[in-house]
Design an enzyme around this catalytic site. Structure first.
Site, mmCIF file in Angstrom:
data_model
loop_
_atom_site.group_PDB
_atom_site.id
_atom_site.type_symbol
_atom_site.label_atom_id
_atom_site.label_comp_id
_atom_site.label_asym_id
_atom_site.label_seq_id
_atom_site.Cartn_x
_atom_site.Cartn_y
_atom_site.Cartn_z
ATOM 1 N N HIS A 161 0.831 -1.199 0.000
ATOM 2 C CA HIS A 161 0.000 0.000 0.000
ATOM 3 C C HIS A 161 0.864 1.246 0.000
ATOM 4 C CE1 HIS A 161 -2.876 3.037 1.631
ATOM 5 N NE2 HIS A 161 -3.615 2.473 0.719
ATOM 6 N N HIS A 181 -4.663 6.962 -5.157
ATOM 7 C CA HIS A 181 -5.650 7.780 -4.445
ATOM 8 C C HIS A 181 -5.980 9.024 -5.274
ATOM 9 C CE1 HIS A 181 -3.654 5.494 -1.135
ATOM 10 N NE2 HIS A 181 -4.924 5.200 -0.933
ATOM 11 N N HIS A 190 -7.827 -0.934 -4.789
ATOM 12 C CA HIS A 190 -8.020 -1.476 -3.447
ATOM 13 C C HIS A 190 -8.793 -2.797 -3.481
ATOM 14 C CE1 HIS A 190 -6.699 2.614 -2.442
ATOM 15 N NE2 HIS A 190 -6.303 2.113 -1.292
ATOM 16 N N HIS A 311 -14.117 7.527 3.771
ATOM 17 C CA HIS A 311 -12.844 6.812 3.716
ATOM 18 C C HIS A 311 -11.724 7.559 4.455
ATOM 19 C CE1 HIS A 311 -8.867 6.254 1.789
ATOM 20 N NE2 HIS A 311 -9.111 5.016 2.164
ATOM 21 N N HIS A 315 -10.011 6.837 8.351
ATOM 22 C CA HIS A 315 -8.571 6.637 8.522
ATOM 23 C C HIS A 315 -8.055 7.502 9.683
ATOM 24 C CE1 HIS A 315 -6.655 4.032 5.541
ATOM 25 N NE2 HIS A 315 -7.604 4.377 4.700
ATOM 26 N N PHE A 332 -1.284 7.478 4.686
ATOM 27 C CA PHE A 332 -1.373 6.308 3.814
ATOM 28 C C PHE A 332 -0.159 5.381 3.838
ATOM 29 C CE2 PHE A 332 -4.678 8.708 1.172
ATOM 30 C CZ PHE A 332 -5.701 8.170 1.920
ATOM 31 N N HIS A 345 -11.509 -1.190 4.321
ATOM 32 C CA HIS A 345 -11.569 -1.183 2.865
ATOM 33 C C HIS A 345 -12.539 -2.201 2.297
ATOM 34 C CE1 HIS A 345 -9.189 1.950 1.090
ATOM 35 N NE2 HIS A 345 -8.547 1.953 2.253
HETATM 36 CU CU1 C2O Z 1 -5.232 3.375 -0.044
HETATM 37 CU CU2 C2O Z 1 -7.688 3.677 2.737
HETATM 38 O O1 C2O Z 1 -6.294 3.883 1.482
#
Ligand code: C2O
Length: 573
Positions: A161, A181, A190, A311, A315, A332, A345
């Site tokens: 990631h 992203h 993802h 999203h 995070h 990230f 995710h």
């Molecule tokens: Cu690639 Cu929730 O991020």
């Protein structure tokens, strides 16, 4: 190429990478990137041409990512070189695999054989039984015990990631990094990532029915961090303990505690979900993000509704308040080190399916033909295209059925529309509102700003209603320059007359801009597009010549954000 040249190329590359790592501490991220890329450009074409030639498509692309007809190409990864990058400003990272990935066998993706493969069912995390939790925990603990040389190991999975969010790999035919992203690549990349991660976990415990759960933070019974993540190999020490269960997740998280009761928070979350999934997400671009293709011409920065919130906000909400950027989940490069990342995710992926069930298929060939690489459970490197992951039946997994209660959470105006519009007309006579373009220097978002935005004639007339229904009106916030590559959030409201009750709970809210440090987009301007047709109807403003738009800063560092201007456009649904 003769062996001497090979060795020379490899030694040159090692020296350059070594020197680059050394320079990392002394330079800022954008200059180091330019520097490294510049050096590689000088070396890669003749030194390593033999490698990159292996997996390029038979097109004659230019550096800008166009073929001879000037059409943009799908995004493809150039695996020849993995670069040191920045996880966030001041944080050099090296997320690369221990050896060149091209040394591993590469195979093209094949769909699982339906006669041999059971359909995996991803379940509601909070309802997992003890036995399933124990299996999942065991799989994660085995994954954690694997050495770094093994691509199936937990750290390698997490670093995967990191590679694609910080730009460790460049695109084929381009000197730009591959980013996953802030564009339409967000969902399919993802999905692929989870697909292989899940297969590896199942394989490690020899369970062909193993599926990762989903964390449905969008549903009232799912709005807490699933409790099992606090135990055993699910533990991550970089989380905010004040957000452990029973704390209700804040889908609109803006760092400061919201001060709402659990019931109020739940209502706010549902209203926000309605906006992000329904009223604000009428087109693919609005929901998924901008059309990202190879090269300069295809480079874009425009995240869709879901990616920005919930999203990004989730995070941040999970990450630790004691670590810069609320790592691990809050930034990230480190996010996937937290096992809860995958259930987060999985829910994003489920919501993509929910959205897809009522919207037309993506049919852009450059989208469908873009491809990526992942290691599978047998440690083979698999080349997989986006078109391979558009149908989850073919991938042999599905989601446990749940009732998406937010579908019924359409927000109401905070003030009766008739009163609000009368008030606005009166004020328009008294006030000179600034225009919607902020001039050459832009406008710093150090305080709320309200502007009058004129609407195009095509979307205004009710007599053309039939045709109009096909049109989606889009409010564009242009040229957003997030100077700090820091967590930034501001909200956008339409026709607000009482500034003391601004919340996603009310219809005046039309969207939010949420940005998380990703290391790879420093210095790039972002475009925010918000679908406003449904909101304007509810506010009875759909015939007006102009609307009032308020940008409301929600994080302190908005004082480093500059916006170029606002405008309204429209598109076919
Ligand atoms: Cu690639 Cu929730 O991020």
């Amino acid at each position: 190429m003769d062996p001497q040249k090979w060795i020379l190329s490899i030694i040159t590359l090692i020296c350059i990478l070594g020197a680059s790592v050394f320079m990392l501490s002394a330079m800022d991220s954008s200059s180091i990137r330019t520097e490294i890329i510049g050096q590689l450009n000088r070396v890669v074409p003749d030194g390593l041409g033999g490698w990159s030639a292996v997996f390029t498509t038979p097109t004659t692309a230019t550096k800008s990512g166009e073929n001879q007809k000037g059409k943009l190409l799908p995004v493809q990864v150039n695996l020849t070189t993995c670069l040191p990058t920045f996880g966030r400003p001041g944080k050099p990272v090296y997320c690369c695999p221990p050896r060149n990935m091209l040394d591993d066998p590469i195979v093209d993706f094949e769909f699982p054989d339906p006669t041999q493969t059971p359909v995996l069912v991803r379940r509601f995390a909070h309802r997992l039984d003890e036995e399933s939790i124990a299996k999942y925990e065991k799989a994660v603990s085995i994954m954690r015990s694997l050495p770094y040389s093994d691509p199936r190991s937990f750290t390698r999975q997490a670093n995967l990631h990191c590679q694609y969010c910080t730009g460790s790999f460049l695109q084929q035919h381009s000197t730009l990094p591959v980013r996953v992203h802030k564009t339409w690549i967000f969902f399919p990349w993802h999905r692929m990532y989870l697909y292989f991660h899940e297969k590896i976990l199942g394989n490690l415990i020899g369970d062909e029915n193993f599926a990762i759960p989903f964390w449905p933070w969008d549903l009232p019974e799912g709005m807490t961090l699933p409790a099992f993540y606090l135990n055993g190999s699910f533990i991550n020490h970089q989380r905010d303990p004040t957000h452990f269960p029973p704390a209700v997740a804040d889908l609109d998280f803006q760092l400061a505690p919201g001060g709402s009761t659990p019931e109020e928070q739940t209502d706010l979350n549902l209203a926000l979900m309605y906006n992000q999934m329904v009223s604000g997400a009428k087109t693919a671009e609005l929901f998924m993000g901008c059309a990202y293709k190879t090269g300069e011409g295809g480079d874009c920065f425009g995240p869709g509704t879901m990616e920005r919130a919930p999203h990004n906000t989730i995070h941040k909400w999970v990450g630790s308040e004691f670590h810069t950027g609320r790592e691990d989940m809050g930034v990230f490069y480190s996010a996937a080190r937290d096992p809860s990342f995958y259930a987060h995710h999985s829910n994003i992926d489920r919501l993509w399916e929910v959205w897809r069930s009522t919207h037309p298929e993506m049919n852009d060939p450059e989208f469908l033909d873009s491809y990526m690489y992942f290691h599978d459970e047998n440690r083979r490197l698999v080349r997989i295209r986006f078109r391979d992951v558009m149908d989850i039946d073919m991938l042999r997994y599905r989601y446990e059925d749940v009732e998406n209660t937010w579908l019924a959470a359409r927000p109401k105006p905070s003030v009766p529309p008739r009163l609000a519009r009368r008030e606005i007309r009166e004020r328009e006579e008294r006030l000179e509102l600034p225009g919607s373009h902020f001039g050459p220097t832009g406008r710093v978002l150090d305080s709320p700003v309200t502007v009058r935005v004129v609407r195009p004639r095509e979307v205004r007339s009710r007599t053309r209603r039939g045709k109009e229904q096909q049109l989606e009106e889009i409010l564009v916030v242009e040229g957003i320059d997030v100077k700090a590559d820091d967590f930034v959030k501001f909200d956008v409201y339409v026709n607000v007359v009482n500034g003391t009750i601004m919340s996603p709970k009310y219809r005046e809210f039309v969207g939010t801009f949420v940005d998380i440090p990703s290391g790879s987009s420093v210095g790039k301007k972002i475009t925010l597009k918000l679908g406003i047709s449904e909101a304007l109807e509810d506010l009875e403003a759909d015939q007006d010549r102009a609307i009032w738009v308020t940008l409301l800063p929600r994080t302190e560092n908005c004082n480093k954000v500059i916006v170029d201007g606002l405008r309204v456009e429209f598109t076919r649904k």
